[in-house]
Write an enzyme that holds these catalytic residues in place. Structure first.
Site, PDB file in Angstrom:
ATOM      1  N   TRP A  69       2.891  -3.708  -0.039  1.00  0.00           N
ATOM      2  CA  TRP A  69       1.660  -2.518  -0.846  1.00  0.00           C
ATOM      3  C   TRP A  69       2.830  -2.800  -2.274  1.00  0.00           C
ATOM      4  O   TRP A  69       2.232  -2.600  -3.275  1.00  0.00           O
ATOM      5  CB  TRP A  69       1.568  -1.530  -0.312  1.00  0.00           C
ATOM      6  CG  TRP A  69       0.682  -2.009   0.799  1.00  0.00           C
ATOM      7  CD1 TRP A  69       0.800  -1.619   2.190  1.00  0.00           C
ATOM      8  CD2 TRP A  69      -0.617  -2.657   1.309  1.00  0.00           C
ATOM      9  NE1 TRP A  69       0.282  -1.837   3.373  1.00  0.00           N
ATOM     10  CE2 TRP A  69      -1.358  -3.187   2.243  1.00  0.00           C
ATOM     11  CE3 TRP A  69      -1.245  -3.547   0.435  1.00  0.00           C
ATOM     12  CZ2 TRP A  69      -2.055  -3.606   2.806  1.00  0.00           C
ATOM     13  CZ3 TRP A  69      -2.497  -4.169   0.912  1.00  0.00           C
ATOM     14  CH2 TRP A  69      -2.637  -4.070   2.386  1.00  0.00           C
ATOM     15  N   LYS A 125      -7.446   5.144   6.392  1.00  0.00           N
ATOM     16  CA  LYS A 125      -6.027   4.851   7.198  1.00  0.00           C
ATOM     17  C   LYS A 125      -6.243   6.522   8.097  1.00  0.00           C
ATOM     18  O   LYS A 125      -5.816   6.437   9.047  1.00  0.00           O
ATOM     19  CB  LYS A 125      -4.679   5.181   6.568  1.00  0.00           C
ATOM     20  CG  LYS A 125      -4.113   3.377   5.601  1.00  0.00           C
ATOM     21  CD  LYS A 125      -4.292   2.519   6.249  1.00  0.00           C
ATOM     22  CE  LYS A 125      -4.462   0.951   5.508  1.00  0.00           C
ATOM     23  NZ  LYS A 125      -3.834   0.788   4.639  1.00  0.00           N
ATOM     24  N   ASP A 171       0.940   5.734  -4.383  1.00  0.00           N
ATOM     25  CA  ASP A 171      -0.091   5.275  -3.633  1.00  0.00           C
ATOM     26  C   ASP A 171      -0.084   6.068  -1.949  1.00  0.00           C
ATOM     27  O   ASP A 171       1.259   6.144  -1.534  1.00  0.00           O
ATOM     28  CB  ASP A 171       0.093   3.332  -2.931  1.00  0.00           C
ATOM     29  CG  ASP A 171      -0.310   3.175  -2.149  1.00  0.00           C
ATOM     30  OD1 ASP A 171      -1.572   3.513  -1.226  1.00  0.00           O
ATOM     31  OD2 ASP A 171      -0.610   1.999  -2.025  1.00  0.00           O
TER      32      ASP A 171
HETATM   33  C1  PLP Z   1      -3.876  -0.347   3.535  1.00  0.00           C
HETATM   34  C2  PLP Z   1      -3.020   0.099   2.101  1.00  0.00           C
HETATM   35  C3  PLP Z   1      -3.430  -1.014   1.146  1.00  0.00           C
HETATM   36  C4  PLP Z   1      -4.826  -1.428   0.734  1.00  0.00           C
HETATM   37  O1  PLP Z   1      -5.526  -0.978   1.072  1.00  0.00           O
HETATM   38  P1  PLP Z   1      -7.155  -1.225   0.522  1.00  0.00           P
HETATM   39  O2  PLP Z   1      -7.581  -0.498   0.597  1.00  0.00           O
HETATM   40  O3  PLP Z   1      -6.678  -2.409   1.706  1.00  0.00           O
HETATM   41  O4  PLP Z   1      -6.709  -2.614  -1.011  1.00  0.00           O
HETATM   42  C5  PLP Z   1      -2.389  -0.408   0.115  1.00  0.00           C
HETATM   43  N1  PLP Z   1      -1.490   0.595   0.452  1.00  0.00           N
HETATM   44  C6  PLP Z   1      -1.124   1.056   1.429  1.00  0.00           C
HETATM   45  C7  PLP Z   1      -0.076   1.938   1.393  1.00  0.00           C
HETATM   46  C8  PLP Z   1      -1.488   0.679   2.190  1.00  0.00           C
HETATM   47  O5  PLP Z   1      -1.398   1.123   3.600  1.00  0.00           O
END
Ligand code: PLP
Length: 357
Positions: free
Chosen positions: A99, A190, A166
């Site tokens: 990511w 999540k 993030d």
């Molecule tokens: C799942 C995830 C993403 C991607 O998220 P989307 O909503 O599918 O774009 C990005 N960063 C992390 C840390 C993730 O766990």
């Protein structure tokens, strides 16, 4: 049989989130209309949005001067939107996984990106330390929880630079000192709600400093000004997220959840470390994710992976197959995973040891 959902995302949600949302899909507050067919400009939805923002702010203790947005596009769109709004000349990124790598790739469209450190040399199985960050960077970007590789930065850093994070997979798992960050973002799927809504916490005085023109949909200021209603917001995922926020508050808030998450993680990692059939892919204990535990079958037992997955499935344990880039197993233990689910997994590992060890 009761199912324990260890999927990495979309992931387990509190039962009340699912029940309340299901009811509102059939009939919102006795209105005779479904949550899915009301106008986002209706009184009903405006009050849902206001309550969601207010509770989100309250639970995370978000200070004045920050806005909370609910947008589409996922965390992946934030990889681009963030540098569009904050990267003037140079940004610094810590590369701790896929990511983070994706975020770096998108930021490079908009300026110079310095990768200050990476753990790629050991398949992202640790958090790099002791690196320097260029003092002239516009911001420093981190991924607090690496969902795929099972590492986590568990404390808010002091770097002297505006931080961007993030937090897709560990938001609401512990208290966060929001005042240290310029931007925090993540997909809801999540630890908060269903897929389809992205939260963004943005410090207002970090905006308006870049020289480029920003297209309206990518400009945080557009969405701040319109209260996340510049275009139609994801009505249903926002409603479901509100139900999770209410559940978090009932559970005692982030201090209480952090304690429960630490307990669950301790339970599982101590079994992984004790059991000779298994080993953790993240050796350094302080780098281990409390949300996603990655482990493999050790040494001569590697051929038993499919057997263990079957033994787990027979107990109602689902979603523990590891990501293809790590292999083995990954148990995701988000807020809504009850302790008895993790106990059952640890018990299943012990029984497997007796049967095959
Ligand atoms: C799942 C995830 C993403 C991607 O998220 P989307 O909503 O599918 O774009 C990005 N960063 C992390 C840390 C993730 O766990």
């Amino acid at each position: 049989m009761k199912k324990y959902n260890f999927n990495p995302g979309p992931a387990v949600l509190p039962a009340s989130t699912i029940e309340n949302t299901a009811k509102a899909v059939l009939d919102l507050n006795g209105s005779g209309l479904s949550l899915m067919e009301i106008s986002h400009r209706s009184k009903d939805f405006i009050s849902i949005m206001d309550e969601t923002v207010a509770l989100f702010r309250e639970i995370l203790s978000i200070p004045q001067g920050y806005s909370v947005l609910f947008l589409g596009g996922g965390a992946s769109l934030q990889f681009l939107m963030l540098p569009y709004n904050l990267l003037n000349k140079k940004a610094a990124y810590l590369n701790t996984g896929s990511w983070a790598s994706n975020a770096i790739k998108q930021a490079r469209y908009l300026g110079e990106v310095v990768e200050v450190a990476t753990s790629k040399d050991k398949n992202f199985s640790y958090i790099p330390r002791g690196y320097g960050i260029p003092g002239d960077a516009d911001y420093f970007h981190i991924t607090t929880n690496n969902t795929i590789y099972g590492t986590q930065i568990r404390e808010d850093m002091d770097t002297g630079l505006p931080l961007a994070a993030d937090m897709s997979s560990d938001i609401f798992s512990r208290p966060v000192d929001v005042s240290k960050y310029s931007v925090i973002y993540g997909g809801a799927q999540k630890n908060l709600g269903p897929a389809g809504v992205t939260f963004v916490i943005v410090r207002e005085d970090a905006l308006g400093k870049v020289e480029r023109n920003i297209p309206a949909m990518l400009d945080y200021r557009t969405h701040i000004e319109k209260g996340s209603m510049f275009n139609t917001p994801p009505v249903l995922p926002i409603y479901a997220s509100l139900q999770t926020l209410k559940w978090i508050k009932e559970k005692g808030g982030l201090e209480a959840l952090a304690r429960m998450n630490a307990e669950k993680a301790e339970l599982l990692y101590s079994e992984i470390d004790r059991n000779p059939l298994f080993e953790a892919t993240v050796r350094e204990k302080k780098d281990r994710s409390l949300m996603n535990a990655c482990f493999v079958m050790s040494g001569k037992y590697t051929g038993l992976e499919a057997d263990f997955l079957a033994a787990a499935a027979a107990k109602g344990i689902i979603g523990i197959k590891g990501h293809r880039s790590v292999g083995g197993f990954r148990a995701s233990m988000y807020n809504a995973m009850p302790k008895e689910g993790v106990e059952l997994l640890a018990d299943t590992m012990r029984e497997f040891e007796k049967a095959k060890g």
